[in-house]
Scaffold this active site. Structure first.
Site, PDB file in Angstrom:
ATOM      1  N   ASP A 128       2.462  65.192  27.694  1.00 28.96           N
ATOM      2  CA  ASP A 128       3.056  66.069  26.668  1.00 28.96           C
ATOM      3  C   ASP A 128       2.266  67.363  26.496  1.00 28.96           C
ATOM      4  O   ASP A 128       2.251  67.953  25.417  1.00 28.96           O
ATOM      5  CB  ASP A 128       3.148  65.353  25.307  1.00 28.96           C
ATOM      6  CG  ASP A 128       3.859  64.018  25.398  1.00 28.96           C
ATOM      7  OD1 ASP A 128       4.983  63.993  25.931  1.00 28.96           O
ATOM      8  OD2 ASP A 128       3.290  63.002  24.958  1.00 28.96           O
ATOM      9  N   HIS A 162      10.374  66.802  29.738  1.00 30.19           N
ATOM     10  CA  HIS A 162       9.938  68.187  29.865  1.00 30.19           C
ATOM     11  C   HIS A 162      10.917  69.102  29.131  1.00 30.19           C
ATOM     12  O   HIS A 162      12.100  69.136  29.454  1.00 30.19           O
ATOM     13  CB  HIS A 162       9.829  68.576  31.338  1.00 30.19           C
ATOM     14  CG  HIS A 162       8.744  67.833  32.047  1.00 30.19           C
ATOM     15  ND1 HIS A 162       8.533  67.905  33.411  1.00 30.19           N
ATOM     16  CD2 HIS A 162       7.782  66.993  31.583  1.00 30.19           C
ATOM     17  CE1 HIS A 162       7.500  67.140  33.737  1.00 30.19           C
ATOM     18  NE2 HIS A 162       7.037  66.582  32.644  1.00 30.19           N
TER      19      HIS A 162
END
EC number: 6.3.4.4
Length: 428
Positions: free
Chosen positions: A13, A41
């Protein structure tokens, strides 16, 4: 010609999607090389937000060839959903190709993931329950089904029948739960085979030839180094290898073909799921960072655990992947904080240690050693030159470079492509 590998240098992340999308402008081929749809993403283009799980982030650039390598496990149901969603929003997806050698996530993998996680009770790992781990398990056990097997009209029914019989026995006898109907799964996946067949390529040949022809190739990783199966906080890890070395294994090219390794790190640290997190903030400040940074999982929606920047783990990730430089993301999230802390080492049994321990028992007893930095009040979200950053922000970044022993090439101060400070052209 230049080849650049993007690696998450924390617990995932880190903003790899935005950086991949930004760098894809100068690349001709973008290759996903590991993981599956446990990745999430997020890319923003002209105020439109796209959330991708399987398809490389470069798909939002017209004329770029996007590749899913053999190291990725593919859920064809999710792939179809992503393709349909992109098409509905006017994104052309005919530039996507898939490795013949990629393994396929089956319905029994998803169910096995959920059942096994439930059985762990308090010892749960925090899996996304997407079937990623069981698919890699079948791959290692040599009973997995690859793309090339799925599109083989003669072989696939036989492989599927054997696997369903075996999995159903496990579900029914070990977990006391219903298994799967062979004919239903066969019909569903024969449809996916028709979808996948036109996209199928020998990715190793394709990427090798592109490099030989002098094209710029960008390798897009998922998750982060601290989730690596070998080098992460085992067993709280993923089932693949989010490191630079995996770019070679997961796409079929040799290590001598890789020019640069770029580590992506947030200006602070986050983690999703279970496992140790030395710099975690379990207070109002952690909640403030979560809110300001919109720290919720793209794949699961789970709130991310937030903490200060940990130079120990980033220096560790730099060593594992041989990072040439860093891209710092979400620096803007720290604006307005009066004091910013940076972890330079751990205190363990009265001694200061600088290297990341393998033992989780030892790691759990480590206390972060912090250095304090004065914050900045300025809004930096529209800054495009390093010189224009507040002096306190520059001092903070300079200390990150000193502690991690890796230079900075890019700084992200917002979600848009334009909100990126370039210190170095990675494709030159």
């Amino acid at each position: 010609m230049s080849t650049v590998v993007i690696i998450g240098a924390q617990w995932g992340d880190e903003g790899k999607g935005k950086i991949t999308d930004f760098l894809a402008e100068k690349a001709e081929i973008i290759v996903r090389y590991q993981g599956g749809n446990n990745a999430g993403h997020t890319v923003v283009v002209d105020d439109a937000e796209f959330k991708l799980h399987l398809i490389p982030s470069g798909i939002l650039h017209p004329e770029k060839l996007c590749v899913i390598g053999n190291g990725v496990v593919i859920d064809p149901q999710v792939l179809k959903q992503e393709l349909d969603s992109l098409a509905e929003r006017g994104v052309k997806t005919g530039r996507l190709c898939v490795s013949q050698r990629s393994h396929i996530i089956m319905p029994y993998h998803r169910k096995m993931d959920a059942v096994e996680e439930e059985q762990k009770g308090e010892g749960k790992i925090g899996t996304t329950k997407r079937g990623i781990g069981p698919t890699y398990t079948d791959k290692a056990s040599r009973v997995g089904i690859r793309v090339v097997d799925l599109i083989d009209k003669e072989e696939f029914p036989k492989l599927l029948k054997n696997n369903i019989e075996c999995k159903n026995e496990i579900f029914e006898k070990l977990y006391n739960t219903k298994g799967f109907e062979y004919e239903e799964v066969l019909k569903e996946y024969q449809g996916y085979a028709e979808m996948l067949e036109p996209m199928t390529e020998d990715v190793s040949v394709l990427v090798h030839n592109a490099i030989k022809e002098g094209k710029n190739v960008l390798f897009e990783g998922a998750q982060g180094t601290l989730l690596d199966l070998d080098h992460g906080t085992y067993p709280y890890v993923t089932s693949s290898h989010p490191t630079a070395a995996a770019a070679c294994l997961g796409s079929g090219v040799g290590p001598t073909k890789i020019n640069r390794a770029l580590g992506i790190v947030k200006a602070y640290t986050t983690r999703v799921g279970e496992g140790p997190f030395p710099t975690e903030l379990n207070d109002g400040l952690g909640e403030e960072i979560r809110k300001n940074g919109n720290e919720y999982g793209t794949t699961t929606g789970r709130p991310r655990r937030c903490g200060w920047f940990d130079a120990v783990i980033v220096r560790y990730a730099a060593r594992i992947s041989g990072l040439d430089s860093l891209a710092i993301t979400k620096l803007d999230v720290l604006s307005g904080l009066p004091v910013i802390k940076l972890c330079s080492g751990y205190r363990y049994k009265g001694e200061i240690i600088r290297e990341f321990p393998a033992s989780l028992k030892e790691l759990a007893k480590c206390e972060p050693v912090y250095e304090d930095f004065p914050g900045w009040s300025e809004d930096i979200s529209n800054v495009t030159r390093y010189e224009d950053l507040p002096e306190n922000a520059k001092r903070y970044l300079e200390r990150i470079v000193e502690l991690t022993e890796v230079k900075i090439s890019l700084i992200s101060v917002g979600v848009k492509r334009s909100q990126t400070i370039i210190l170095e052209d990675l494709f030159n």
